[in-house]
Design an enzyme around this catalytic site. Sequence first.
Site, PDB file in Angstrom:
ATOM      1  N   LYS A  80       1.036  -1.285   0.027  1.00 25.63           N
ATOM      2  CA  LYS A  80       0.039  -0.017  -0.232  1.00 25.63           C
ATOM      3  C   LYS A  80       0.652   1.226   0.056  1.00 25.63           C
ATOM      4  CE  LYS A  80      -3.117  -2.602   2.859  1.00 25.63           C
ATOM      5  NZ  LYS A  80      -3.630  -2.750   4.438  1.00 25.63           N
ATOM      6  N   GLU A 121     -10.013   0.608   6.696  1.00 21.59           N
ATOM      7  CA  GLU A 121      -8.706   0.792   6.774  1.00 21.59           C
ATOM      8  C   GLU A 121      -8.258   2.171   8.152  1.00 21.59           C
ATOM      9  OE1 GLU A 121      -5.405   0.917   6.247  1.00 21.59           O
ATOM     10  OE2 GLU A 121      -5.322  -0.771   4.868  1.00 21.59           O
ATOM     11  N   ASP A 122      -7.167   1.902   8.559  1.00 22.72           N
ATOM     12  CA  ASP A 122      -6.994   2.795   9.521  1.00 22.72           C
ATOM     13  C   ASP A 122      -5.425   3.598   9.038  1.00 22.72           C
ATOM     14  OD1 ASP A 122      -4.907   0.775   9.839  1.00 22.72           O
ATOM     15  OD2 ASP A 122      -4.365   1.589  11.877  1.00 22.72           O
TER      16      ASP A 122
HETATM   17 MG    MG Z   1      -3.854  -1.115   9.692  1.00 20.79          MG
END
Ligand code: MG
Length: 218
Positions: free
Chosen positions: A145, A169-170
């Site tokens: 990512k 997603e965080d």
């Molecule tokens: Mg994460």
Amino acid sequence: MNKKGFIFDLDGVIVDTAKYHYLAWRKLAESIGVSFTEKENEQLKGVSRIKSLEKILEWGNKTISEDDFMKLMAIKNDDYLTYINKMNKEEILPDVNRVLEYLIQNEQGIALGSASKNARTILKKVNLISDFNAIVDGNDVEKGKPNPEVFLKAAKALGIAQEDCIVFEDSVAGVQAANAANMVSIGIGEQEILYEADYVFKNFTEMENSFLIELIKK
Ligand code: MG
Ligand code: G6P
């Protein structure tokens, strides 16, 4: 009922392992004389193990041999695994179970899309592995990512078109990856950090089933 693909990041979304990555990276960084705070840590969220160490070395202006590089990665992971080995299902973040159950009841596709090579171990530890129809993790991808590879592979494994997928997603890198994959991006965390996401919730407790059903119906 429509069938959508719901792709979950792992660390910081399903379980609070982000804090263990932080502790292990900080210990490692400090051992080689590189200062490491929450600010640096934020930039490592969603980032692969190799890339994370490269960044730490870059911040500290360090160059090391390939041998030492491998050794440091192993030290970090061994340290991280001492935390992971103690995990159990009590470490699943609030309301993750409710969301997963709701999606299962509604016969939605559920996948994991994580950069972690420890993803399967962690899902087993917290007893969630059987909730997932597909698992794509750090062992399955070449590009980390914000490259969308991990989410595109997850969509493919679910057999669901990428436009019909929703990503939780965080991390900033993860939100960017979801956007690049043309998926609905849902940030779990702070709006000021995850502002590129289509929606942001502080946590799953703030996300009602009525929101999930709207995503399914879209
Ligand atoms: Mg994460
Ligand atoms: C996740 C975490 C990162 C971690 C990466 C690799 O994306 O957010 O902090 O570096 O996975 O994890 P691993 O368990 O393979 O070291």
